[in-house]
Design a protein around this motif. Structure first.
Motif, PDB file in Angstrom:
ATOM      1  N   TRP A 225      30.135  13.657  27.106  1.00  0.00           N
ATOM      2  CA  TRP A 225      29.416  13.461  28.378  1.00  0.00           C
ATOM      3  C   TRP A 225      28.562  12.207  28.326  1.00  0.00           C
ATOM      4  CZ3 TRP A 225      30.753  16.783  32.180  1.00  0.00           C
ATOM      5  CH2 TRP A 225      31.441  17.926  31.775  1.00  0.00           C
ATOM      6  N   ASN A 226      28.836  11.297  27.388  1.00  0.00           N
ATOM      7  CA  ASN A 226      27.993  10.112  27.217  1.00  0.00           C
ATOM      8  C   ASN A 226      27.673   9.426  28.533  1.00  0.00           C
ATOM      9  OD1 ASN A 226      27.488  10.285  24.555  1.00  0.00           O
ATOM     10  ND2 ASN A 226      29.143   8.927  23.899  1.00  0.00           N
TER      11      ASN A 226
ATOM     12  N   ASP B 123      30.386  11.395  42.958  1.00  0.00           N
ATOM     13  CA  ASP B 123      29.800  12.737  42.847  1.00  0.00           C
ATOM     14  C   ASP B 123      30.562  13.721  43.733  1.00  0.00           C
ATOM     15  OD1 ASP B 123      27.625  12.905  41.021  1.00  0.00           O
ATOM     16  OD2 ASP B 123      26.401  11.657  42.331  1.00  0.00           O
TER      17      ASP B 123
ATOM     18  N   LYS C 101      18.173  10.929  40.162  1.00  0.00           N
ATOM     19  CA  LYS C 101      18.628  12.272  39.776  1.00  0.00           C
ATOM     20  C   LYS C 101      18.069  12.697  38.413  1.00  0.00           C
ATOM     21  CE  LYS C 101      22.942  10.986  41.981  1.00  0.00           C
ATOM     22  NZ  LYS C 101      24.204  10.325  41.591  1.00  0.00           N
TER      23      LYS C 101
ATOM     24  N   ARG D 142      34.110  14.680  42.689  1.00  0.00           N
ATOM     25  CA  ARG D 142      34.107  15.528  41.487  1.00  0.00           C
ATOM     26  C   ARG D 142      33.788  16.996  41.815  1.00  0.00           C
ATOM     27  NH1 ARG D 142      33.917  13.415  36.335  1.00  0.00           N
ATOM     28  NH2 ARG D 142      34.200  11.158  36.148  1.00  0.00           N
TER      29      ARG D 142
ATOM     30  N   PHE E 207      33.529  13.254  31.602  1.00  0.00           N
ATOM     31  CA  PHE E 207      33.068  11.868  31.553  1.00  0.00           C
ATOM     32  C   PHE E 207      33.477  11.140  30.269  1.00  0.00           C
ATOM     33  CE2 PHE E 207      30.495  13.613  34.919  1.00  0.00           C
ATOM     34  CZ  PHE E 207      30.473  12.576  35.832  1.00  0.00           C
TER      35      PHE E 207
ATOM     36  N   ASN F  10      40.121   9.732  36.601  1.00  0.00           N
ATOM     37  CA  ASN F  10      39.310   9.761  37.826  1.00  0.00           C
ATOM     38  C   ASN F  10      39.623   8.525  38.678  1.00  0.00           C
ATOM     39  OD1 ASN F  10      37.151  10.589  39.531  1.00  0.00           O
ATOM     40  ND2 ASN F  10      35.679   9.333  38.407  1.00  0.00           N
TER      41      ASN F  10
ATOM     42  N   LYS G 102      25.201   2.256  44.892  1.00  0.00           N
ATOM     43  CA  LYS G 102      26.556   2.390  45.470  1.00  0.00           C
ATOM     44  C   LYS G 102      26.577   3.377  46.636  1.00  0.00           C
ATOM     45  CE  LYS G 102      28.399   3.824  41.591  1.00  0.00           C
ATOM     46  NZ  LYS G 102      27.135   3.922  40.805  1.00  0.00           N
TER      47      LYS G 102
ATOM     48  N   SER H  74      25.001   3.884  37.475  1.00  0.00           N
ATOM     49  CA  SER H  74      24.361   4.962  38.212  1.00  0.00           C
ATOM     50  C   SER H  74      22.997   4.457  38.699  1.00  0.00           C
ATOM     51  CB  SER H  74      24.178   6.163  37.285  1.00  0.00           C
ATOM     52  OG  SER H  74      23.547   7.213  37.958  1.00  0.00           O
TER      53      SER H  74
ATOM     54  N   ILE I 223      31.287   4.695  39.637  1.00  0.00           N
ATOM     55  CA  ILE I 223      30.802   3.779  38.596  1.00  0.00           C
ATOM     56  C   ILE I 223      31.959   2.900  38.156  1.00  0.00           C
ATOM     57  CG2 ILE I 223      29.839   3.587  36.269  1.00  0.00           C
ATOM     58  CD1 ILE I 223      28.397   6.232  36.705  1.00  0.00           C
ATOM     59  N   SER I 224      33.119   3.503  37.967  1.00  0.00           N
ATOM     60  CA  SER I 224      34.333   2.791  37.511  1.00  0.00           C
ATOM     61  C   SER I 224      33.973   1.752  36.439  1.00  0.00           C
ATOM     62  CB  SER I 224      35.103   2.170  38.674  1.00  0.00           C
ATOM     63  OG  SER I 224      34.286   1.575  39.653  1.00  0.00           O
ATOM     64  N   PRO I 225      33.540   2.239  35.269  1.00  0.00           N
ATOM     65  CA  PRO I 225      32.949   1.346  34.265  1.00  0.00           C
ATOM     66  C   PRO I 225      33.940   0.441  33.544  1.00  0.00           C
ATOM     67  CG  PRO I 225      33.129   3.575  33.373  1.00  0.00           C
ATOM     68  CD  PRO I 225      33.540   3.649  34.825  1.00  0.00           C
TER      69      PRO I 225
ATOM     70  N   ARG J 185      37.504   9.485  32.750  1.00  0.00           N
ATOM     71  CA  ARG J 185      37.090   8.436  33.691  1.00  0.00           C
ATOM     72  C   ARG J 185      38.310   7.615  34.108  1.00  0.00           C
ATOM     73  NH1 ARG J 185      30.960   7.253  33.184  1.00  0.00           N
ATOM     74  NH2 ARG J 185      30.307   8.362  31.319  1.00  0.00           N
TER      75      ARG J 185
END
Ligand SMILES: Nc1ncnc2c1ncn2[C@@H]1O[C@H](COP(=O)(O)OS(=O)(=O)O)[C@@H](OP(=O)(O)O)[C@H]1O
Ligand SMILES: Nc1ncnc2c1ncn2[C@@H]1O[C@H](COP(=O)(O)OP(=O)(O)O)[C@@H](O)[C@H]1O
Length: 202
Positions: free
Chosen positions: A159-160, A62, A144, A65, A74, A82, A38, A34, A105-107, A79
């Motif tokens: 929500w980590n 964002d 943000k 969603r 999250f 998503n 991007k 974040s 983010i696609s972590p 994720r």
């Protein structure tokens, strides 16, 4: 769990579509923490390519969603789902000859690899772009105020927050690696556009 379904092929194959639309689709998959840049890069890239009269569309974490993925949170499973859905959506856009720019983010590496595989299975081009900046830099930007909230313990449990209390697995073989603490937005757009030109997409 659909059963009794049959895939119905179209009457125009992909090469004919490219020749008729005058454009080859490609998914440009931006991944990063974040505030790594991007969305900023995706917007500038979309604007630049539209001004070149290319058919291009942006899918942003964002924004998606608010609609399609409004049922997802999250936690890791959310994720995964998503990214699975966006992989399918970007595949469809790209199949339609669109230059599809995704900004998630696609972590998880496995999720991004799944996105790549989905495209490759359908013979659709997929470019992974690592939008990279150190945690110290993105925390300083914090447009943000989410890092501040996360550090204060206000984003927790399922929500980590990525980079603080949830993992980010950096790409190992991204086609493009942009360090946004060293390259400005225009420079990033140039790097991606030059890659597209060199590989015959624009
Ligand atoms: N817990 C947590 N972790 C990370 N991000 C959070 C979180 N909560 C809200 N947000 C906001 O949601 C945006 C990320 O959504 P994505 O769909 O890209 O995330 S993911 O790919 O499913 O990890 C992300 O947008 P970007 O800052 O543009 O990356 C945040 O604005
Ligand atoms: N070189 C850069 N590239 C992209 N964004 C940058 C850069 N330098 C500073 N920024 C700023 O960093 C923030 C990045 O936010 P954003 O584009 O929303 O990132 P992400 O979508 O990865 O969360 C924006 O406020 C942007 O103006």
């Amino acid at each position: 769990m659909s059963t009794n379904i049959t895939f119905h092929p179209g009457s125009v194959d992909s090469e004919e579509r490219v020749s008729l639309t005058g454009q080859r689709g490609v998914t440009i998959w931006l991944t990063g923490l974040s505030a790594s840049g991007k969305s900023t890069i995706a917007c500038a890239l979309e604007q630049h390519l539209l001004h070149l009269h290319k058919y291009v569309y942006r899918l942003d974490g964002d924004n998606i969603r608010f609609g399609l993925n409004k049922d997802l949170g999250f936690d890791e499973k959310s994720r995964n789902e998503n990214i699975r859905r966006i992989s399918e959506v970007s595949k469809l856009f790209t199949d339609s000859s669109c230059i599809t720019v995704t900004a998630f983010i696609s972590p998880y590496r496995a999720d991004r690899n799944l996105a790549r595989e989905l495209h490759q299975t359908a013979s659709l081009p997929f470019l992974e772009v690592f939008v990279d900046a150190p945690l110290s830099v993105v925390e300083e930007r914090d447009p943000k105020g989410l890092y501040k909230k996360a550090r204060a313990g206000e984003i927790k449990g399922t929500w980590n927050f990525t980079g603080i209390s949830a993992p980010y697995e950096p790409p190992e073989n991204a086609e493009i690696h942009i360090k946004t603490h060293e390259t400005d937005v225009e420079g990033s757009v140039r790097i991606i556009t030059e890659y597209l030109a060199k590989n015959g997409f624009v």
